[in-house]
Design a protein around this motif. Structure first.
Motif: not given
Length: 166
Positions: A54-55, A9-10, A46-51
């Motif tokens: 929530l992703l 994902l990252l 996308p990065v904010s959802l991963y961090l």
């Protein structure tokens, strides 16, 4: 469906963000500051959802929803339930039609009228619930009182008709 882990994902999220930032820079050059700023805002998602984690939650929701829809479409048990629901709706409608078409031999049951002042489940029976009284004798046509009442009712009737109330 595949299950993504953090290692997958990252890089995916970082790649989406970089592509978005490049497109935002191009939009800023062609269409101005507002378009570029809006593009940066979408690019950072996308990065904010991963961090925030929530992703993964979003991925689980999509996976569960697609599994449920697949089960709904391909399960004979579900289709049997849908058919039974349809039968119950048809039976309900038919019962309403049958209720509306009562035979004239069997009139609908009516409750006997309560005597005036008698207590019922909704309180004391009104005086109008008793048997209808004999019609009062009409005054002669030339009487002043009856002319006054009829003219008042005629005026009220005209007002109601003008306002569309019948």
């Amino acid at each position: 469906m595949p299950d993504f882990n953090d290692l997958t994902l990252l890089p995916f999220c970082v790649g989406l963000t970089l592509l978005g930032l490049i497109a935002s820079w191009a939009a800023w050059r062609r269409r101005g500051l507002a378009a570029g700023t809006r593009g940066v805002a979408w690019s950072l998602l996308p990065v904010s959802l991963y961090l925030t984690g929530l992703l993964e939650l979003l991925w689980d929701v999509v996976r569960s929803a697609s599994s449920w829809i697949t089960h709904l479409i391909f399960s004979p048990t579900v289709w049997a339930g849908v058919a039974l629901f349809g039968v119950s709706v048809v039976l309900y409608v038919v019962s309403g039609v049958a209720k509306g078409r009562r035979s004239p031999e069997k009139p609908a049951r009516t409750k006997p009228a309560a005597a005036p002042g008698e207590l019922t489940s909704t309180g004391p029976a009104p005086a109008s619930a008793s048997a209808p009284a004999a019609k009062p004798a009409k005054a002669p046509k030339g009487a002043k009182a009856s002319q006054q009442e009829s003219s008042e009712f005629d005026e009220i009737e005209d007002i109601l008709k003008r306002h569309g109330i019948n």
